[in-house]
Design a protein around this motif. Sequence first.
Motif, PDB file in Angstrom:
ATOM      1  N   GLU A  23      -6.838   7.496   5.147  1.00 15.22           N
ATOM      2  CA  GLU A  23      -6.532   7.954   3.796  1.00 15.22           C
ATOM      3  C   GLU A  23      -6.172   6.726   2.969  1.00 15.22           C
ATOM      4  OE1 GLU A  23      -4.251   9.209   0.451  1.00 15.22           O
ATOM      5  OE2 GLU A  23      -3.279   8.306   2.195  1.00 15.22           O
ATOM      6  N   ASP A  24      -6.506   6.744   1.705  1.00 16.72           N
ATOM      7  CA  ASP A  24      -6.393   5.542   0.874  1.00 16.72           C
ATOM      8  C   ASP A  24      -4.978   4.962   0.854  1.00 16.72           C
ATOM      9  OD1 ASP A  24      -8.799   6.465  -1.720  1.00 16.72           O
ATOM     10  OD2 ASP A  24      -9.054   5.566   0.253  1.00 16.72           O
ATOM     11  N   SER A  25      -3.964   5.797   0.823  1.00 18.47           N
ATOM     12  CA  SER A  25      -2.602   5.282   0.652  1.00 18.47           C
ATOM     13  C   SER A  25      -2.081   4.546   1.889  1.00 18.47           C
ATOM     14  CB  SER A  25      -1.645   6.420   0.288  1.00 18.47           C
ATOM     15  OG  SER A  25      -1.434   7.277   1.391  1.00 18.47           O
ATOM     16  N   VAL A  26      -2.745   4.699   3.034  1.00 20.92           N
ATOM     17  CA  VAL A  26      -2.280   4.021   4.249  1.00 20.92           C
ATOM     18  C   VAL A  26      -3.214   2.895   4.682  1.00 20.92           C
ATOM     19  CG1 VAL A  26      -1.120   6.130   5.004  1.00 20.92           C
ATOM     20  CG2 VAL A  26      -3.388   5.565   5.942  1.00 20.92           C
ATOM     21  N   LYS A  27      -4.330   2.745   4.005  1.00 27.27           N
ATOM     22  CA  LYS A  27      -5.269   1.672   4.361  1.00 27.27           C
ATOM     23  C   LYS A  27      -4.579   0.319   4.305  1.00 27.27           C
ATOM     24  CE  LYS A  27      -9.677   3.735   2.979  1.00 27.27           C
ATOM     25  NZ  LYS A  27     -10.765   3.730   1.972  1.00 27.27           N
ATOM     26  N   GLY A  28      -4.801  -0.472   5.333  1.00 22.23           N
ATOM     27  CA  GLY A  28      -4.193  -1.794   5.389  1.00 22.23           C
ATOM     28  C   GLY A  28      -2.785  -1.794   5.940  1.00 22.23           C
ATOM     29  N   ARG A  29      -2.179  -0.611   6.063  1.00 22.02           N
ATOM     30  CA  ARG A  29      -0.818  -0.524   6.605  1.00 22.02           C
ATOM     31  C   ARG A  29      -0.782   0.198   7.942  1.00 22.02           C
ATOM     32  NH1 ARG A  29       2.949   2.365   4.148  1.00 22.02           N
ATOM     33  NH2 ARG A  29       1.551   3.848   3.123  1.00 22.02           N
TER      34      ARG A  29
END
Length: 123
Positions: free
Chosen positions: A61-67
């Motif tokens: 999901e976009d809000s967790v990408k990279g995290r």
Amino acid sequence: QVQLVESGGGLVQAGGSLRLSCEASGRTFSTYAMAWFRQAPGKERQFVAVISRSGGRSVYEDSVKGRCTISRDNAKNTVYMQMNSLKPEDTAVYYCAAREWSIRYNSREYDYWGEGTQVTVSS
């Protein structure tokens, strides 16, 4: 039939990290796409991440990408989600889910669910 048991949730300060685990029963774990969803109080269950049966493909999901990073160990019947740089808005109950064969993003398409593990991020 698959039974899922999540662990690894807890209370963490903003910017901290947690690693969620979900252990599955049964001998056919590698035939299931595995996903993490989350549900905050008063909100609908939200897709977070999914991993294919072999582990070769993952979607976030976009809000967790990279995290967040989802991974799996088919020899251990376990799926993981490493969560870094946590934010207060990540606070929710996190659920592990399984469905046979292909990746999906809608919670209604998952057949098996764990009981959930609470993640609380303080500011």
